[in-house]
Design a protein around this motif. Structure first.
Motif, PDB file in Angstrom:
ATOM      1  N   ARG A 154     -94.968  33.296 -23.459  1.00  0.00           N
ATOM      2  CA  ARG A 154     -95.687  34.298 -22.443  1.00  0.00           C
ATOM      3  C   ARG A 154     -96.668  34.848 -23.140  1.00  0.00           C
ATOM      4  O   ARG A 154     -97.833  35.157 -22.527  1.00  0.00           O
ATOM      5  N   PHE A 155     -96.561  35.403 -24.518  1.00  0.00           N
ATOM      6  CA  PHE A 155     -97.651  35.872 -25.043  1.00  0.00           C
ATOM      7  C   PHE A 155     -98.919  34.966 -25.254  1.00  0.00           C
ATOM      8  O   PHE A 155     -99.969  35.581 -25.254  1.00  0.00           O
ATOM      9  N   LEU A 156     -98.600  33.714 -25.768  1.00  0.00           N
ATOM     10  CA  LEU A 156     -99.742  32.795 -25.963  1.00  0.00           C
ATOM     11  C   LEU A 156    -100.484  32.325 -24.596  1.00  0.00           C
ATOM     12  O   LEU A 156    -101.290  31.803 -24.749  1.00  0.00           O
ATOM     13  N   THR A 157     -99.689  32.639 -23.709  1.00  0.00           N
ATOM     14  CA  THR A 157    -100.189  32.159 -22.015  1.00  0.00           C
ATOM     15  C   THR A 157    -101.696  32.747 -21.883  1.00  0.00           C
ATOM     16  O   THR A 157    -102.410  31.959 -21.350  1.00  0.00           O
ATOM     17  N   ARG A 158    -102.067  33.783 -22.462  1.00  0.00           N
ATOM     18  CA  ARG A 158    -102.999  34.440 -22.111  1.00  0.00           C
ATOM     19  C   ARG A 158    -104.190  33.880 -22.763  1.00  0.00           C
ATOM     20  O   ARG A 158    -105.482  33.857 -22.416  1.00  0.00           O
ATOM     21  N   PHE A 159    -104.013  32.926 -23.705  1.00  0.00           N
ATOM     22  CA  PHE A 159    -105.068  32.247 -24.470  1.00  0.00           C
ATOM     23  C   PHE A 159    -105.351  30.928 -24.062  1.00  0.00           C
ATOM     24  O   PHE A 159    -105.379  29.763 -25.086  1.00  0.00           O
ATOM     25  N   GLN A 160    -105.517  30.787 -22.994  1.00  0.00           N
ATOM     26  CA  GLN A 160    -105.838  29.142 -22.587  1.00  0.00           C
ATOM     27  C   GLN A 160    -107.035  28.897 -22.654  1.00  0.00           C
ATOM     28  O   GLN A 160    -107.139  27.502 -22.376  1.00  0.00           O
ATOM     29  N   ASP A 161    -108.057  29.725 -22.764  1.00  0.00           N
ATOM     30  CA  ASP A 161    -109.426  29.377 -22.882  1.00  0.00           C
ATOM     31  C   ASP A 161    -109.569  28.115 -23.992  1.00  0.00           C
ATOM     32  O   ASP A 161    -109.028  28.453 -25.153  1.00  0.00           O
ATOM     33  N   PRO A 162    -110.625  27.119 -23.971  1.00  0.00           N
ATOM     34  CA  PRO A 162    -110.434  26.157 -24.995  1.00  0.00           C
ATOM     35  C   PRO A 162    -110.996  26.931 -26.334  1.00  0.00           C
ATOM     36  O   PRO A 162    -110.963  26.459 -27.463  1.00  0.00           O
ATOM     37  N   ALA A 163    -111.929  28.046 -25.965  1.00  0.00           N
ATOM     38  CA  ALA A 163    -112.631  28.587 -27.162  1.00  0.00           C
ATOM     39  C   ALA A 163    -111.398  28.976 -28.108  1.00  0.00           C
ATOM     40  O   ALA A 163    -111.881  29.387 -29.310  1.00  0.00           O
ATOM     41  N   PHE A 164    -110.127  29.374 -27.950  1.00  0.00           N
ATOM     42  CA  PHE A 164    -108.853  29.696 -28.685  1.00  0.00           C
ATOM     43  C   PHE A 164    -108.503  28.494 -29.408  1.00  0.00           C
ATOM     44  O   PHE A 164    -107.435  28.728 -30.137  1.00  0.00           O
ATOM     45  N   GLU A 165    -108.676  27.354 -29.171  1.00  0.00           N
ATOM     46  CA  GLU A 165    -107.861  26.157 -29.777  1.00  0.00           C
ATOM     47  C   GLU A 165    -108.261  26.018 -31.214  1.00  0.00           C
ATOM     48  O   GLU A 165    -107.208  25.678 -32.109  1.00  0.00           O
ATOM     49  N   ALA A 166    -109.393  26.661 -31.767  1.00  0.00           N
ATOM     50  CA  ALA A 166    -109.432  26.502 -33.166  1.00  0.00           C
ATOM     51  C   ALA A 166    -108.725  27.639 -33.873  1.00  0.00           C
ATOM     52  O   ALA A 166    -108.904  27.620 -35.255  1.00  0.00           O
ATOM     53  N   LEU A 167    -108.334  28.668 -33.284  1.00  0.00           N
ATOM     54  CA  LEU A 167    -107.595  29.680 -33.703  1.00  0.00           C
ATOM     55  C   LEU A 167    -105.973  29.855 -33.676  1.00  0.00           C
ATOM     56  O   LEU A 167    -105.485  30.755 -33.535  1.00  0.00           O
ATOM     57  N   GLN A 168    -105.456  28.525 -33.336  1.00  0.00           N
ATOM     58  CA  GLN A 168    -103.928  28.607 -33.299  1.00  0.00           C
ATOM     59  C   GLN A 168    -103.312  29.270 -34.417  1.00  0.00           C
ATOM     60  O   GLN A 168    -102.178  29.911 -34.199  1.00  0.00           O
TER      61      GLN A 168
END
Length: 369
Positions: free
Chosen positions: A33-47
């Motif tokens: 649930r916490f990580l669901t808010r980071f769906q934008d591809p811009a966050f992929e490099a910040l996993q």
């Protein structure tokens, strides 16, 4: 105050009733649930970074760190050594400053205009609300009057502005008014991610105001959802406890005992003057107007007068697509809004000048709740 005496209260009365299912999450579901808010591809490099943040958030959740930053309450409170949330102390300070502005006889009369529709052109509907147009008419009318200052609260920002929330009331008052703190201490709750609560900014708007005008549409025979959220969270203004240290925070048993000893039900917004305008298209306007007026009166605000309480249909049973054109053509309702605004302003001026009495305000009620 009409409450039962200690001998009339069962010995188990202060023991909180429990038994509802636990809402606590396992770590895997929490992280999902916490990580669901980071769906934008811009966050992929910040996993990697996000996983570290999720771990920190899980620790806060698991340890239930609702208010991680606190300071000692100090001499103004019953328990000076109690650790109070710095967020709550800041909200309290803002309310105290607002009360000083309200009480300043040399300051202008302050009118709070509340636009209750959730619609605006800045989100999905793509069009402003008729409610906002009515608020604008009221504001222009009051601004033309001498010695008046207006503040507009646009509740549509709950739907259109980033980081705007009014979290739901948790009904602490129903356990005991002593547990319902003024201002509300339920939020922010960092461990549950319940942040960005707008009420800490809205409370001072109400406190500094000498007059309040609520303009709202009818949504399914009720006020709009933003108005209802605000209403519920104002319960702490009607009998709420201004000293959280007296209940050791949210200790329900202590709060029950404190209430049953005799509670004063302080009305923190008493004496302000109100106007209510409700508009609809097919049904419900009179009942919604009446319920809002009853609510405000219960908090011991004072009605400005009959011309300041309006329920009207705009485009009765007409297509929604042409409703703004219906308002354009309805010059009578526009004039009624102007009259309501003038009536509210005049009532506020009279009250501040000591020319408007409040019959019965000096009488003790046999039953507060």
């Amino acid at each position: 105050m009409g409450k039962p005496s200690g001998s009339d209260v069962p010995s188990t009365a202060t023991e909180p009733r429990k038994g509802t299912p636990s809402p606590r999450l396992e770590e895997a579901e929490f992280r999902r649930r916490f990580l669901t808010r980071f769906q934008d591809p811009a966050f992929e490099a910040l996993q990697e970074e996000l996983n570290k943040i999720a771990s920190a958030a899980w620790d806060a959740y698991e340890q239930e760190r609702k208010a991680p930053r606190t300071q000692k309450a100090g001499a103004a409170f019953k328990d000076p050594d109690y650790d109070l949330s710095i967020d709550w102390l800041a909200a309290r300070s803002d309310i105290q400053d607002a009360q000083k502005r309200h009480d300043d006889p040399d300051a202008p009369a302050r009118i709070l205009l509340i636009s209750g529709s959730s619609r605006s052109e800045h989100t999905c509907p793509g069009e402003m609300s008729k409610t906002y147009r009515l608020v604008k008419i009221a504001k222009e009318t009051i601004d033309d009057m001498t010695g008046m200052a207006t503040t507009v609260l646009e509740l549509n920002r709950l739907a259109s502005e980033y980081g705007r929330s009014i979290h739901p009331c948790k009904a602490c008052f129903s356990t005991s008014p002593a547990l319902c703190h003024w201002p509300c201490s339920c939020y922010p709750n960092y461990s549950l991610g319940q942040v960005h609560d707008w009420m800490n900014e809205i409370y001072p708007m109400w406190v500094e105001a000498h007059g309040v005008m609520i303009i709202t549409p009818v949504n399914w025979y009720q006020v709009s959802s933003p108005v209802k959220l605000m209403m519920d969270r104002l319960v702490c203004a009607d009998g709420g406890n201004s000293d959280p240290t007296s209940t050791k925070g949210k200790n329900a048993a202590l709060a029950k005992a404190l209430e049953l000893e005799g509670w004063s039900y302080p009305r923190h917004l008493a004496g302000r003057v109100f106007s209510v305008v409700v508009h609809g298209d097919a049904a419900g306007v009179e009942n919604v107007r009446r319920s809002l007026s009853d609510w405000l009166s219960d908090m011991q605000l004072q009605a400005a007068g009959p011309l300041a309480e309006i329920d009207r249909y705009i485009g009765y049973w007409k297509p929604y697509g042409s409703s703004h054109e219906e308002l354009d053509a309805d010059e009578a309702v526009q004039d009624e809004i102007r009259n309501a605004a003038r009536t509210l302003a005049q009532a506020v001026s009279a009250k501040r000048a000591g020319k408007r009495s409040s019959p019965g305000s000096d009488l003790t009620q046999p039953r507060d709740k």
